[in-house]
Design an enzyme around this catalytic site. Structure first.
Site, PDB file in Angstrom:
ATOM      1  N   CYS A  87      60.573  -5.852  70.661  1.00  0.00           N
ATOM      2  CA  CYS A  87      61.439  -4.535  70.759  1.00  0.00           C
ATOM      3  C   CYS A  87      60.625  -3.344  70.640  1.00  0.00           C
ATOM      4  O   CYS A  87      61.107  -2.376  71.038  1.00  0.00           O
ATOM      5  CB  CYS A  87      62.598  -4.827  70.022  1.00  0.00           C
ATOM      6  SG  CYS A  87      63.911  -5.469  70.910  1.00  0.00           S
ATOM      7  N   THR A 142      36.670  -2.304  72.027  1.00  0.00           N
ATOM      8  CA  THR A 142      37.086  -2.806  73.029  1.00  0.00           C
ATOM      9  C   THR A 142      35.986  -3.147  74.309  1.00  0.00           C
ATOM     10  O   THR A 142      35.750  -3.941  74.883  1.00  0.00           O
ATOM     11  CB  THR A 142      38.382  -2.137  73.823  1.00  0.00           C
ATOM     12  OG1 THR A 142      39.280  -2.180  73.194  1.00  0.00           O
ATOM     13  CG2 THR A 142      38.681  -2.604  75.287  1.00  0.00           C
ATOM     14  N   THR A 145      25.729   9.653  78.473  1.00  0.00           N
ATOM     15  CA  THR A 145      25.255  10.624  77.336  1.00  0.00           C
ATOM     16  C   THR A 145      25.890  10.192  76.291  1.00  0.00           C
ATOM     17  O   THR A 145      27.282  10.054  76.190  1.00  0.00           O
ATOM     18  CB  THR A 145      25.449  12.011  77.836  1.00  0.00           C
ATOM     19  OG1 THR A 145      24.621  12.236  79.079  1.00  0.00           O
ATOM     20  CG2 THR A 145      25.084  12.877  76.715  1.00  0.00           C
ATOM     21  N   SER A 178      34.416  -0.699  65.517  1.00  0.00           N
ATOM     22  CA  SER A 178      34.876   0.697  66.109  1.00  0.00           C
ATOM     23  C   SER A 178      35.104   1.585  64.815  1.00  0.00           C
ATOM     24  O   SER A 178      35.783   1.207  63.899  1.00  0.00           O
ATOM     25  CB  SER A 178      36.352   0.282  66.600  1.00  0.00           C
ATOM     26  OG  SER A 178      36.879   1.532  67.246  1.00  0.00           O
ATOM     27  N   ALA A 179      34.725   2.676  65.097  1.00  0.00           N
ATOM     28  CA  ALA A 179      34.544   3.802  63.896  1.00  0.00           C
ATOM     29  C   ALA A 179      35.959   4.278  63.359  1.00  0.00           C
ATOM     30  O   ALA A 179      35.920   4.352  62.069  1.00  0.00           O
ATOM     31  CB  ALA A 179      33.712   4.955  64.343  1.00  0.00           C
ATOM     32  N   HIS A 180      36.761   4.238  64.087  1.00  0.00           N
ATOM     33  CA  HIS A 180      38.266   4.777  63.580  1.00  0.00           C
ATOM     34  C   HIS A 180      38.839   3.771  62.812  1.00  0.00           C
ATOM     35  O   HIS A 180      39.947   4.139  62.324  1.00  0.00           O
ATOM     36  CB  HIS A 180      39.084   5.517  65.035  1.00  0.00           C
ATOM     37  CG  HIS A 180      39.643   4.297  65.815  1.00  0.00           C
ATOM     38  ND1 HIS A 180      40.995   4.105  65.539  1.00  0.00           N
ATOM     39  CD2 HIS A 180      39.277   3.519  66.440  1.00  0.00           C
ATOM     40  CE1 HIS A 180      41.532   3.091  66.212  1.00  0.00           C
ATOM     41  NE2 HIS A 180      40.225   2.740  66.823  1.00  0.00           N
ATOM     42  N   ASN A 192      43.620  -8.480  62.723  1.00  0.00           N
ATOM     43  CA  ASN A 192      44.365  -7.300  62.381  1.00  0.00           C
ATOM     44  C   ASN A 192      45.839  -7.189  62.133  1.00  0.00           C
ATOM     45  O   ASN A 192      46.091  -6.165  61.463  1.00  0.00           O
ATOM     46  CB  ASN A 192      44.366  -6.361  63.800  1.00  0.00           C
ATOM     47  CG  ASN A 192      44.828  -7.357  64.908  1.00  0.00           C
ATOM     48  OD1 ASN A 192      44.466  -8.236  65.152  1.00  0.00           O
ATOM     49  ND2 ASN A 192      45.653  -6.877  65.855  1.00  0.00           N
TER      50      ASN A 192
END
Lengths: 326, 398
Positions: free
Chosen positions: B328, B72, B239, B201-203, B153
């Site tokens: 829903c 993102t 960092t 994205s790593a996950h 996705n």
């Protein structure tokens, strides 16, 4: 937005045990056949509401005793999420033993309350309230089929927010009485728009005939119109008070008083003044003025002259007037 | 038995990846920007991890791969960076994307529209992909960027990235792709496909959550989203989360090796197909977007008469995790735009259930899931009012 909203949990965590039980094992799921209805000594009524393409659809079966109008049995089938199934199950149960007229008075609020574990804790999260609305609508459909009348004939008022059962008349009244200016205020006062949010503006889960944004705008227009009419009528009857006047009426009246009581004196010294703006700073009415000619730069513009102008206007119009030179 | 079939949402961290990360929490904890040996001690492993990222997408040494918090952030950095660089400071004012991008793209585009940017959302065809030629048709003189996802996705459908990259190259327009769902499932080669910016994205490939990356080809500008220190060459201040970055690098190494991709295309695909075929044996079920040209782990299946959330509820009772784009199941009650974008059948929007596998799923788990899915369909169709209209012999076949 606050601490509790930053990390939201699963909506499933907010379902009551009643909802979960009925989702897993709906007691009144099923159908009533012609044979079964005959066996029970009643007339079979089948009503459909909603559509698969909308995400929710329910079919309600009633067996009604035609002599007493009493619902002898009630069953349902439902395409929808778990809460739609649970709501339909509770709705079907609530119908049994009631007359058709009594059943029509069952609202979605009754259905949702029937699903609560404890009286004060909602059975479903706000965005799921619309599932119980469908259960309410299908009852009306079944009753209209049984009675051979139009479904809308059961609705005494035009309901804008079906989740919270708030009518158009109530909304208009609350907006007027409380001088509400935003949809958020309307929701705070009435709960309309607090649940599935479809009634707030176009583009929500369901298309609505009327939206809160339009109702607010139109009601505010009506309020302005009413206010002007009252002001005009009062003015015509010579009964107008400063606080009830429109801004234009106020300016005109102030100018008239200035022309009569103030300007002649200022002009004698080669000066004048004009009104720049009037702001309501309740309880005060702040009148912003600018000195012209010899008055601009005159030392008493901020003292004696100003005091005289303010005193005249206070005396003749309203005690809460303040005059502020710019 | 617990069966996790929601790997397009997130994946478990591979224990081997975790092993590489672990020392960097309590033992090698220095700030990588510090001069002393505690900080410098992190560098060798960080360099190694970065190299794996470069190798994983075939980036050249002169290119940049910036470590971010997630895809993102990477997507936002590209789109808002382009806005600042080419739109606010230049005379270009147009972005091309698709209707079925992740909200990290579409919501950012909506924001940019509110700032006066013109955005074209290309529609997808019945199979859920767009024709590369469409991109060419919509390119304008003021087009500043084309951003099209590598793989979807929800459906797993793979987009014609190579062709789009070529079109953009010929037109001289920067091309960004969100490859979040492609890494570790299909080969991703930025040079072969003429990609100028790429998000990941790593996950999504058995790395940790909270870390991602943005590839920027040499010569392509990037305005930072985060200003502050000089980390990441001044492209992204803050960092670096050393442990996560190392985790991402090693996860990339494991997920993109030839052996891993072959395993994904054989073992995972076989399990996915077994699951899919078993569900498709049930009448009135279909794969949304069709069976061709998908990532090997994903299937989005419409089950007529069964609303998505109620299906998830039943599966959850059997400790099976899957996903749905059904309205829903979401906060805002709006059906998944990917489901709506197909446009062929509005009823599909509420009946889709996504199963996404990983290399950690076993055949035993899939057999268990098939049984549970069949039972859930049987129960929910028996309740279903819409399915009540269909012949009952369908139900008895279950």
């Amino acid at each position: 937005m606050a601490k509790n909203d930053l990390i939201t949990g699963s909506i499933w965590d907010e379902y009551s045990n009643q909802v979960i039980r009925r989702m897993d094992n709906p007691t009144y799921q099923g159908e009533i056949t012609e044979e079964k209805a005959k066996e029970l000594g009643g007339k079979l009524i089948v009503a459909d509401f909603g559509a698969e393409s909308c995400g929710d659809a329910v079919r309600l079966y009633w067996c009604v005793d035609e002599n007493t109008d009493k619902i002898l049995d009630s069953r349902f089938k439902s395409f929808g999420c778990g809460t739609a199934i649970a709501s339909s199950d509770a709705m079907a149960e609530l119908c049994i033993g009631k007359t058709v007229d009594e059943a029509v008075r069952i609202t979605n609020i009754d259905v949702e309350k029937a699903l609560r574990d404890t009286p004060d804790v909602p059975a479903v999260p706000p965005q799921k309230m619309h599932c119980s609305v469908m259960a309410y609508d299908v009852i009306k459909k079944a009753a209209s089929t049984y009675k051979g009348v139009d479904m809308e004939s059961f609705e005494e008022e035009f309901i804008v927010c079906e989740c919270a059962r708030v009518s158009l008349a109530t909304l208009q009244e609350v907006i007027k009485i409380n001088d509400l200016k935003t949809v958020e205020e309307v929701t705070d006062y009435t709960k309309a728009g607090a649940f599935c949010k479809s009634c707030i503006k176009p583009g929500g889960h369901e298309e609505k005939e009327m939206y809160l944004v339009d109702i607010l705008e139109n009601t505010r227009k009506e309020m302005d119109h009413d206010k002007m009419k009252v002001a005009a009528d009062a003015s015509a009857a010579g009964e107008s008070s400063f606080d009830k006047m429109t801004i234009v009426q106020r300016i005109k009246l102030i100018d008239e008083i200035l022309d009569t009581d103030i300007r002649p004196m200022l002009m004698m010294d080669g000066g004048n003044m004009e009104i720049i703006d009037i702001k309501e700073n309740m309880p005060h009415y702040d009148i912003y003025i600018r000195y012209l000619g010899a008055c601009s730069g005159c030392a008493s513009g901020d003292t004696g002259t100003l005091y005289a102008i303010e005193s005249v206007l206070k005396q003749k119009l309203d005690e809460n007037i303040r005059v502020l030179p710019i | 038995m617990e069966v996790y079939l929601d790997n397009n949402a997130t994946t478990m961290v591979d224990p081997e990846v975790f092993k590489e990360m672990e020392p960097f929490f309590c033992h090698i904890y220095g700030n990588p920007n510090s001069l002393h040996k505690f900080g410098a001690g992190t560098h060798p492993k960080m360099v190694e991890a970065l190299n794996y990222l470069y190798d994983g997408i075939n980036a050249a040494d002169e290119d940049d791969i910036i470590v971010t918090a997630n895809a993102t952030e990477s997507n936002n950095t590209v789109l808002k960076g382009i806005w600042i660089d080419k739109i606010l400071n230049g005379n270009k004012n147009h972005i091309i994307t698709s209707e079925v991008e992740h909200p990290a793209i579409t919501a950012t585009c909506k924001f940019l529209e509110s700032q006066g940017v013109s955005v074209t959302y290309l529609p997808v065809n019945e199979e859920g992909v767009l024709d590369a030629a469409q991109v060419k048709d919509y390119i304008r003189e003021d087009t500043a960027l084309v951003s099209i996802m590598w793989a979807n996705n929800e459906t797993g459908k793979i987009f014609p990235i190579k062709e789009i990259g070529q079109i953009c190259k010929e037109a001289g327009i920067p091309f960004h792709t969100d490859a979040t769902q492609a890494i570790g499932k299909v080969p991703v080669d930025v040079q072969e496909c003429n990609v100028n910016y790429l998000s990941l994205s790593a996950h999504k490939f058995h790395g940790p959550k909270g870390v991602g990356a943005l590839y920027v080809q040499k010569g392509y500008t990037l305005t930072p989203l985060l200003h502050g220190g000089e980390q990441m060459g001044g492209h992204r201040a803050g960092t670096v989360d050393v442990a996560s970055m190392i985790g991402m690098g090693f996860a990339m190494k494991l997920a993109t090796s030839k052996i891993a991709l072959a395993y994904e295309n054989n073992h995972v695909r076989k399990l996915r197909d077994k699951l899919e075929n078993a569900i498709l044996e049930i009448p009135e079920t279909l794969v949304i977007g069709g069976k061709e040209n998908r990532t090997p782990n994903t299937t989005l299946i419409s089950i007529r008469g069964v609303e998505g959330e109620s299906m998830l509820w039943d599966l959850n009772q059997k400790t099976i995790g899957a996903s749905t784009g059904s309205a829903c199941a979401s906060e805002d009650l709006e059906a998944n735009p990917v489901m709506n974008a197909f446009g062929s059948d509005s009823e599909l929007a509420h009946t889709g259930v996504r199963f996404s596998l990983s290399r950690f799923n076993t055949e035993e788990e899939i057999d268990y899931a098939i049984e549970a899915i069949k039972n859930a369909i049987h129960r929910l169709r028996a309740i279903s009012s819409s399915y009540a209209y269909t012949p009952k012999d369908h139900v008895s076949e279950l």
